[in-house]
Scaffold this active site. Structure first.
Site, PDB file in Angstrom:
ATOM      1  N   GLU A 326     -16.327  39.293 -13.205  1.00 17.07           N
ATOM      2  CA  GLU A 326     -16.102  40.344 -12.217  1.00 17.07           C
ATOM      3  C   GLU A 326     -14.827  41.125 -12.520  1.00 17.07           C
ATOM      4  OE1 GLU A 326     -18.633  40.842 -10.627  1.00 17.07           O
ATOM      5  OE2 GLU A 326     -19.602  38.884 -10.778  1.00 17.07           O
ATOM      6  N   TYR A 413     -27.536  41.648 -19.305  1.00 14.96           N
ATOM      7  CA  TYR A 413     -26.283  40.912 -19.466  1.00 14.96           C
ATOM      8  C   TYR A 413     -26.161  40.335 -20.879  1.00 14.96           C
ATOM      9  CZ  TYR A 413     -25.826  40.796 -14.309  1.00 14.96           C
ATOM     10  OH  TYR A 413     -25.700  41.123 -12.980  1.00 14.96           O
TER      11      TYR A 413
END
Length: 636
Positions: A326, A413
């Site tokens: 993040e 991803y």
């Protein structure tokens, strides 16, 4: 239905403060005045676009509603010839519209709802009088707003107060604010959140000074950098704060604060590592908000304030790769953003690659390499699961007629990260790091497409540098537009995981009982590799032996527990039944729920159990998780 009346006190507008940048960082390039149309948005930026929002919300827990106003500051585009402002909305109650000049009086204007779409919601069309550069809408949200989750006190750690949080990605911001809900357009904003004391409100933005007349329960915020609407984020509840460094800290409910501060003590070293690699952090502070356990994701990269699931509180910092991920979004995603959801890999592939680099910087190459091995395995499994849908295996995915949430799986991803790892291996780490720094600087605070990245890559890396000896430039179409993995995809080995393989083989072959295996120093990654490597067929006695030796059913590590519970369902380990029901009904992370319900649905007895549990738990899950699980279990 809640009352449709909106308090008149909420109609007051906030003062617009021009966006500005810190003097310690280079000024961002001007945002592009227009972007191509986004198939997931009603916005027409070539006609008129929103550049700034003023938000004024009252949090009504008893009605599960945000009530207030949004004032939208506008710019005309080159194609504007009197057309209305087109906004996205979903399940909003619009109470009225006004328009006017920035320094003039707002006056009523007309608006109408467009044709509703089951995925996109209902466009709102607001007529613009000549010269008007502001529009204000009075509105309120409905309890079913997909971007808001309202939690009762018993669903929180403290058990005494309700809790609210938002989740705007991908196209859920439109369910709590009428906006141009596309990542291709960016806005700055000011906001006021009004909550009943003793609750506190937080937002993914810097705190702003109080205004005259503000009393307890009034919280003001300002975001001076342009961000896409999917990064709008708010929360309200019984919250307290603990520092982890000069620029970092954790918000959480009081019972979780001590654990959270300890678990995330490495936030500042992670931030420093990312800056060494990719340039200055441009968002001021980097804080975390640990949410109640029904948050549907591991984390959400809201700028200045990452939202995080409490399931990463493992006690040994072995799950902090999620924090590194993040944090990495502060460069890839928040600073430079995918312009459409078909370009989602530009956010997540870059971020997964940077996550591994941060982990290597802070925890060493062995830890990072374990994550590469596990990520490649997850990708191989995802590609196999989508063997019948080759279009979903490409990085630059076609999402026409689909919810962009459908594109959120391991492929953008992990396949995206592998592509960048291949570029690093082909041109050398030093060269590739310099390329990424230049990419982020050149496109800071803008939204970009796959085509733009491809052109920049071809000019500034492939044409500007020679591959290392024995290497050749990758085929871009093979990576970006074709399904599967090219033969050039990197593969990985890990000495640490090889030791796990040896221990597992000793147990499987009967040479060493489970209780005598050498597992000293094993972290979450070791245990996940161990569980994923178990044979496809296990006897009840073997399951019992493993559980007795390693207490899998009683573990507090959610990642390990989820893997174990899938095995317990598959192999009939009844000793885990009660823990399975507790896990399915006490947390809402979609990553954990999905494989458990899928495994239960494979047998008639399991399906009956799944439907019974889901009927009870479904109202507690977030709307995003419900949409996925409805397709697996069936809506009650």
């Amino acid at each position: 239905m809640p009352s449709r009346r909106v308090a008149a006190t909420l109609a007051a507008a906030l003062l617009l403060t021009p966006a500005c940048s810190s003097q310690e960082e280079p000024p961002p390039p001007p945002a592009s005045p227009v972007m191509p149309p986004d198939l997931h948005s009603a916005a027409r930026p070539m006609e008129v676009r929103v550049t700034h929002m003023e938000l004024d919300w009252k949090v009504l827990f008893d009605q599960q509603s945000l009530a207030g106003t949004v004032t939208l500051h506008l710019e005309r585009g080159p194609d504007w010839t009197g057309q209305p402002l087109r906004l996205d909305s979903r399940d909003l109650e619009i109470r009225g519209a006004q328009a006017g000049l920035a320094r003039g009086v707002l006056a009523p204007t007309t608006w109408r709802a467009g044709e509703a779409d089951p995925i996109l919601g209902t466009p709102i069309l607001v007529d613009l009088p000549e010269g008007a550069d502001r529009v204000r809408l009075a509105y309120r949200t409905r309890p079913e707003a997909t971007g808001l989750q309202w939690l009762a006190p018993e669903q929180t750690a403290g058990g005494r107060h309700p809790f609210l949080y938002s989740q705007a990605q991908a196209i859920h911001a439109r369910s709590f604010v009428p906006c141009q809900d596309t990542p291709g357009m960016r806005i700055t904003f000011d906001a006021v959140l009004r909550v009943d004391p003793p609750l506190r409100a937080v937002m993914a933005a810097a705190p702003a000074p109080a205004a005259g007349g503000d009393g307890p329960g009034v919280f003001r915020f300002r975001m001076e950098h342009p961000v896409p609407t999917y990064l709008l984020a708010l929360a309200a509840g019984d919250l307290t704060f603990g520092e982890t460094g000069p620029r970092t800290g954790v918000w959480s409910e009081p019972p979780l604060l001590t654990r959270s501060v300890s678990e995330f003590a490495d936030m500042e070293p992670m931030l420093q590592a990312a800056e060494r690699l990719y340039g200055p952090y441009r968002w001021g502070r980097y804080d975390l908000l640990v949410l109640p356990p029904f948050f549907p994701f591991g984390g959400m990269e809201n700028p200045t304030l990452t939202f995080l699931t409490p399931t990463v509180l493992a006690g040994d910092r072995s799950l902090v790769a999620l924090v590194a991920h993040e944090l990495a979004h502060s460069w890839s995603g928040n600073l430079v953003t995918n312009a459409t959801w078909s370009d989602f890999w530009l956010n997540e592939g870059f971020t997964t690659y940077i996550q591994q680099r941060i982990m290597e910087e802070v925890y060493g190459p062995e830890v990072a390499e374990m994550h590469w091995v596990l990520g490649r395995r997850d990708l191989d499994q995802e590609l196999a699961a989508k063997a019948d849908a080759p279009g979903d295996q490409v990085l630059h995915i076609d999402l026409s007629g689909r919810d962009p949430d459908d594109g959120m799986n391991d492929i953008p991803y992990e396949k995206g990260a592998l592509f960048l790892r291949l570029l690093e291996e082909t041109y050398g780490r030093e060269t590739f790091d310099g390329f990424l720094r230049r990419w982020f600087n050149a496109h800071a605070f803008t939204s970009v497409t796959t085509g733009q990245f491809r052109a920049y890559l071809e000019e500034n890396l492939l044409a500007a540098h020679q591959p290392l000896p024995g290497r050749q430039a990758p085929g871009l179409d093979d990576w970006l537009e074709q399904p599967g993995l090219p033969a050039s995809a990197p593969s990985f080995t890990s000495a640490a995981l090889a030791r796990v393989d040896a221990a597992l083989a000793a147990w499987v072959q009967g040479a060493t009982p489970a209780a005598r295996l050498d597992t000293a120093g094993w972290t979450t990654q070791h245990w996940l590799h161990f569980l994923d490597g178990l044979p496809g067929s296990l006897t009840p006695a073997q399951m019992a032996e493993l559980d007795a030796a390693f207490s899998f059913t009683g573990t507090g590590n959610a990642e390990v527990l989820d893997r174990w519970l899938v095995l317990a369902i598959r192999h009939g380990h009844a000793a885990a039944d009660r823990r399975l029901e507790e896990f399915l009904t006490s947390q809402g992370r979609r990553k954990f729920l999905t494989p458990l319900y899928e495994e239960l649905m494979k047998t008639p007895e399991g399906a009956s159990r799944a439907r019974r549990l889901y009927r009870w738990a479904r109202p507690r899950y977030h709307a995003i998780a419900r949409r996925t699980l409805d397709a697996i279990v069936g809506q009650p």
